[in-house]
Design an enzyme around this catalytic site. Sequence first.
Site, PDB file in Angstrom:
ATOM      1  N   LYS A  83       0.848  -1.214   0.000  1.00 25.35           N
ATOM      2  CA  LYS A  83       0.000   0.000   0.000  1.00 25.35           C
ATOM      3  C   LYS A  83       0.874   1.252   0.000  1.00 25.35           C
ATOM      4  O   LYS A  83       2.036   1.225   0.419  1.00 25.35           O
ATOM      5  CB  LYS A  83      -0.952   0.036   1.195  1.00 25.35           C
ATOM      6  CG  LYS A  83      -0.284   0.137   2.590  1.00 25.35           C
ATOM      7  CD  LYS A  83       0.089   1.552   3.028  1.00 25.35           C
ATOM      8  CE  LYS A  83       0.953   1.540   4.287  1.00 25.35           C
ATOM      9  NZ  LYS A  83       1.774   2.709   4.489  1.00 25.35           N
ATOM     10  N   ASP A 108      -2.309  -1.558   9.683  1.00 22.59           N
ATOM     11  CA  ASP A 108      -2.506  -1.609   8.230  1.00 22.59           C
ATOM     12  C   ASP A 108      -3.004  -2.964   7.733  1.00 22.59           C
ATOM     13  O   ASP A 108      -3.198  -3.150   6.530  1.00 22.59           O
ATOM     14  CB  ASP A 108      -1.172  -1.324   7.508  1.00 22.59           C
ATOM     15  CG  ASP A 108      -0.631   0.067   7.793  1.00 22.59           C
ATOM     16  OD1 ASP A 108      -1.434   0.970   8.097  1.00 22.59           O
ATOM     17  OD2 ASP A 108       0.601   0.240   7.711  1.00 22.59           O
TER      18      ASP A 108
HETATM   19  O1  C5P Z   1       0.124  -0.937  14.067  1.00 21.02           O
HETATM   20  P1  C5P Z   1       1.538  -1.100  13.677  1.00 21.02           P
HETATM   21  O2  C5P Z   1       2.178  -2.313  14.303  1.00 21.02           O
HETATM   22  O3  C5P Z   1       1.786  -1.032  12.217  1.00 21.02           O
HETATM   23  O4  C5P Z   1       2.296   0.154  14.308  1.00 21.02           O
HETATM   24  C1  C5P Z   1       3.678   0.193  14.457  1.00 21.02           C
HETATM   25  C2  C5P Z   1       4.038   1.382  15.312  1.00 21.02           C
HETATM   26  O5  C5P Z   1       3.805   2.603  14.606  1.00 21.02           O
HETATM   27  C3  C5P Z   1       3.245   1.527  16.598  1.00 21.02           C
HETATM   28  O6  C5P Z   1       3.812   0.768  17.632  1.00 21.02           O
HETATM   29  C4  C5P Z   1       3.334   3.020  16.857  1.00 21.02           C
HETATM   30  O7  C5P Z   1       4.602   3.353  17.410  1.00 21.02           O
HETATM   31  C5  C5P Z   1       3.314   3.604  15.459  1.00 21.02           C
HETATM   32  N1  C5P Z   1       1.943   3.984  15.052  1.00 21.02           N
HETATM   33  C6  C5P Z   1       1.362   5.099  15.625  1.00 21.02           C
HETATM   34  N2  C5P Z   1       0.082   5.444  15.262  1.00 21.02           N
HETATM   35  C7  C5P Z   1      -0.593   4.734  14.352  1.00 21.02           C
HETATM   36  C8  C5P Z   1      -0.016   3.602  13.740  1.00 21.02           C
HETATM   37  C9  C5P Z   1       1.266   3.243  14.123  1.00 21.02           C
HETATM   38  O8  C5P Z   1       1.975   5.785  16.469  1.00 21.02           O
HETATM   39  N3  C5P Z   1      -1.831   5.100  14.013  1.00 21.02           N
END
Ligand code: C5P
Length: 324
Positions: free
Chosen positions: A25, A156
Amino acid sequence: MDGTVSDEPSDKLGGDHVHVRVPAKINLHLGVGPLRPDGFHELTTVFQAVGLYDDITASAGTPGPAIGLSLSGPEAAGVPADERNLAWRAADLLAKHRRGSRAGVALSVSKAIPVAAGLAGGSADAAGALLACKELWKLDIDEAELDLLAAELGSDVTFALHGRTALGTGRGERLRPIDTPHEFHWVLAAASAGLSTPAVYRELDRQRAAGSERTTAATSAGEVAPLLAALVAGDYGALGELLINDLQPAALALAPQLSRTLKAGTEAGALAGLVSGSGPTCAFLAPNRIAAAAIATELKASATCRLAIPVVGNVHGARVLASP
Ligand code: C5P
């Protein structure tokens, strides 16, 4: 999510494995709101799935509930093949969710999506593993239930299941599909070193606390209406003007060489370019397929990126290409 094959040849239909293909994406708008108490930021984002895919296969493993994982493909280097891998965690979560199912699985992930690149490659693998194991274990799980499991795995992952183009809110997991009949042409410029998503968010928080970076993108869903209208109309000119990513200044602070990549892409004829998600991949909007190929060639020649890949945007999400 699309669980059947329609317009692509299937491999080994009737074989002993499930084969799922999942796209990368890009974010056409990434408005980052405040940090929430749970450590995530409130987002308003527009996702688009692009035609660069990881392939996940699932077959019955050794008897018992064990999960096996093997990796291959041009972008597999350095990806862990154990419980740190999101595909492994997806299979484990689904097995635990359906306690009583004692089936195991042998997963194999063929990676073409660069890692730590802002392209949601790990999320794609998680979405692929969820769908492949659901098929392999013949679980009666509906789309809403699978979406909840996906959201548990990462912000995601739900989008990777659905693909196409969508408005994402919450931490990115709440989706509203944007129905557009158009395809869009992009060039992805991948960098040689990855960026850590949490590190990029932390850098944005630091910049904001220091007063050096203010929110620039709209952070309420209503404010992205012009972008959504451009997508629905297939208006490339307007789309180019509206691409924005609040994480870009933070990604540029951590990887300053990306400003050379962005400059090289626009000099090569892109309508616009931006860092995808938390980067470091840059995505360039091209006016058509032929221009995308030419921009990719020039980007490669500029030596400002490791890879330059022309891709089509607004493609399907995770889908089953073959099933026993
Ligand atoms: O959800 P995901 O594992 O992809 O997120 C990785 C990191 O990115 C989270 O631990 C956080 O530090 C950051 N993040 C965030 N806000 C979001 C998505 C991700 O701060 N909406």
